[in-house]
Motif scaffolding. Structure first.
Motif, PDB file in Angstrom:
ATOM      1  N   HIS A   1       0.948  -1.162   0.100  1.00  0.00           N
ATOM      2  CA  HIS A   1      -0.068   0.176  -0.209  1.00  0.00           C
ATOM      3  C   HIS A   1       0.969   1.295   0.123  1.00  0.00           C
ATOM      4  CE1 HIS A   1      -2.887   2.827   2.707  1.00  0.00           C
ATOM      5  NE2 HIS A   1      -2.857   3.077   1.257  1.00  0.00           N
ATOM      6  N   SER A   2       0.592   2.250  -1.115  1.00  0.00           N
ATOM      7  CA  SER A   2       1.196   3.351  -1.040  1.00  0.00           C
ATOM      8  C   SER A   2       2.792   3.163  -1.075  1.00  0.00           C
ATOM      9  CB  SER A   2       1.154   4.169   0.276  1.00  0.00           C
ATOM     10  OG  SER A   2       1.359   5.595   0.258  1.00  0.00           O
TER      11      SER A   2
ATOM     12  N   ALA B   1      -3.099   1.615  -4.166  1.00  0.00           N
ATOM     13  CA  ALA B   1      -2.876   3.076  -4.105  1.00  0.00           C
ATOM     14  C   ALA B   1      -1.565   3.351  -4.253  1.00  0.00           C
ATOM     15  CB  ALA B   1      -3.638   3.680  -2.947  1.00  0.00           C
ATOM     16  N   SER B   2      -0.635   3.014  -5.438  1.00  0.00           N
ATOM     17  CA  SER B   2       0.855   3.017  -5.307  1.00  0.00           C
ATOM     18  C   SER B   2       1.232   2.831  -6.794  1.00  0.00           C
ATOM     19  CB  SER B   2       1.367   1.879  -4.567  1.00  0.00           C
ATOM     20  OG  SER B   2       2.798   1.930  -4.225  1.00  0.00           O
TER      21      SER B   2
ATOM     22  N   PHE C   1      -6.850   1.614  -7.189  1.00  0.00           N
ATOM     23  CA  PHE C   1      -6.640   2.993  -6.636  1.00  0.00           C
ATOM     24  C   PHE C   1      -8.034   3.431  -6.556  1.00  0.00           C
ATOM     25  CE2 PHE C   1      -7.135   3.312 -11.099  1.00  0.00           C
ATOM     26  CZ  PHE C   1      -7.801   4.487 -11.465  1.00  0.00           C
TER      27      PHE C   1
ATOM     28  N   ASP D   1      -8.925   9.399  -3.872  1.00  0.00           N
ATOM     29  CA  ASP D   1      -7.715   9.341  -3.259  1.00  0.00           C
ATOM     30  C   ASP D   1      -7.044  10.665  -3.478  1.00  0.00           C
ATOM     31  OD1 ASP D   1      -5.134   8.895  -2.422  1.00  0.00           O
ATOM     32  OD2 ASP D   1      -5.317   6.775  -2.719  1.00  0.00           O
TER      33      ASP D   1
ATOM     34  N   HIS E   1      -7.392   6.964  -0.020  1.00  0.00           N
ATOM     35  CA  HIS E   1      -6.194   6.070   0.646  1.00  0.00           C
ATOM     36  C   HIS E   1      -6.448   5.246   1.616  1.00  0.00           C
ATOM     37  CE1 HIS E   1      -1.837   6.216  -0.695  1.00  0.00           C
ATOM     38  NE2 HIS E   1      -1.509   6.179   0.624  1.00  0.00           N
TER      39      HIS E   1
ATOM     40  N   ASP F   1      -5.948  13.342   2.505  1.00  0.00           N
ATOM     41  CA  ASP F   1      -6.736  12.136   1.614  1.00  0.00           C
ATOM     42  C   ASP F   1      -8.000  12.813   1.067  1.00  0.00           C
ATOM     43  OD1 ASP F   1      -7.352   9.990   0.471  1.00  0.00           O
ATOM     44  OD2 ASP F   1      -7.584   8.554   2.381  1.00  0.00           O
TER      45      ASP F   1
END
Length: 310
Positions: free
Chosen positions: A194-195, A219-220, A238, A242, A271, A283
């Protein structure tokens, strides 16, 4: 000098106490690096306070260093203290929700094993022949991902959540190597994150292509160019709302992803919906419930694991 020791010592003690009082559960459950650092800083602050008291009792007859050396020493001490204490304060993690931490005791069909460096989710049925190594987002309690990843494990996949030192992905770049070595019966591995955790997962997939069959980004986006990896099943998931890894960021990263990468948009997702740790500063505003978004994230992640095995 006594007043400087007193001020710096008080700052260190207050910040360390604040972190312990507000994040004790995360400190005790996470990688020990942050716990040890916060504790050491608090003790160092106490030592500075003791020095301040002793210094205030008189310095008669004591040899004094040249003026410029004293000034240099004070500036260096102040800078180091401010940098270390400030970094630890910024690193204070987002805590997992009670629902997430409750899953540490296991769930129907999934056994949970906890250690200093990882959380392992093992399906209780037939021994899994594939696994997912997951890297959490920056400053996020690794337990926050259990509501989603327990659902993944329940479908017959071994899932290992990495506990990153200081909850920062770049401190655990090589973590998958040890996990893979510890599970010789698992023949197929996918990485996810994540991220910032996804960024780190992509870096390992790029550096060790023979070890990784799948990559799922929550979300990356990838750190390097994976566009020539036609042997790597990949999915980028995603949220349309976000505010941190924005849809524009995801779109800009697509040329660096492997051919045939599945692009999955969660309408209204944000996010913080990729874990259970509350809201996150910066966010976006959700346009869907957390539960509905997470159902879609789990479904897309399971699809990626299936593709990695085909």
């Amino acid at each position: 000098m006594a007043w400087l020791h007193a001020v710096l010592g008080l700052v260190a003690v207050v910040v360390a106490a604040w972190i312990w009082l507000t994040r004790a559960g995360v400190l005790l459950a996470g990688h020990p690096a942050y716990l040890v650092s916060v504790t050491v800083v608090g003790l160092a602050g106490l030592a500075l306070l003791v020095l301040a008291v002793r210094g205030a009792r008189g310095r008669a007859g004591r040899a004094r260093a040249p003026g410029w050396l004293r000034v240099l020493g004070r500036v260096a001490l102040a800078l180091v203290t401010v940098l270390v204490v400030g970094a630890l304060a910024w690193l204070r993690p987002f805590p997992a929700s009670p629902e997430a931490t409750g899953l540490m005791s296991g769930d129907a069909g999934v056994d949970v094993t906890d250690s200093a460096g990882r959380i392992t989710l093992t399906p209780t049925g037939a021994a899994p022949d594939d696994g997912l190594i997951f890297q959490p987002g920056a400053r996020v309690d690794p337990r926050a991902y259990l509501p989603l990843l327990t659902e993944v494990a329940a479908q017959g996949h071994l899932v290992v959540v990495v506990k990153q030192p200081f909850d920062i992905g770049f401190t655990a770049l090589g973590a998958p190597e040890g996990i893979i070595e510890d599970h010789p019966d698992v023949s197929r591995w996918s990485l996810g994150g994540h991220s910032l955790g996804g960024v780190v997962a992509s870096a390992y997939a790029q550096d060790y292509p023979a070890e990784v069959d799948g990559l799922v980004l929550w979300a990356s986006y990838p750190l390097g160019d994976l566009s020539d990896r036609d042997d790597l099943a990949a999915s980028t998931i995603f949220g349309s709302n976000d505010g941190l890894a924005t849809p524009a960021d995801i779109e800009a990263s697509r040329p660096d992803l492997p051919p045939g990468t599945e692009v999955v948009e969660i309408p209204g997702g944000v996010h913080a919906f990729f874990g259970d740790y509350g809201e996150q500063p910066g966010d976006g505003t959700p346009g869907v419930t957390r539960e509905a978004a997470q159902d879609q994230i789990v479904e897309a992640s399971l699809a990626l694991l299936a593709a990695a095995g085909s």
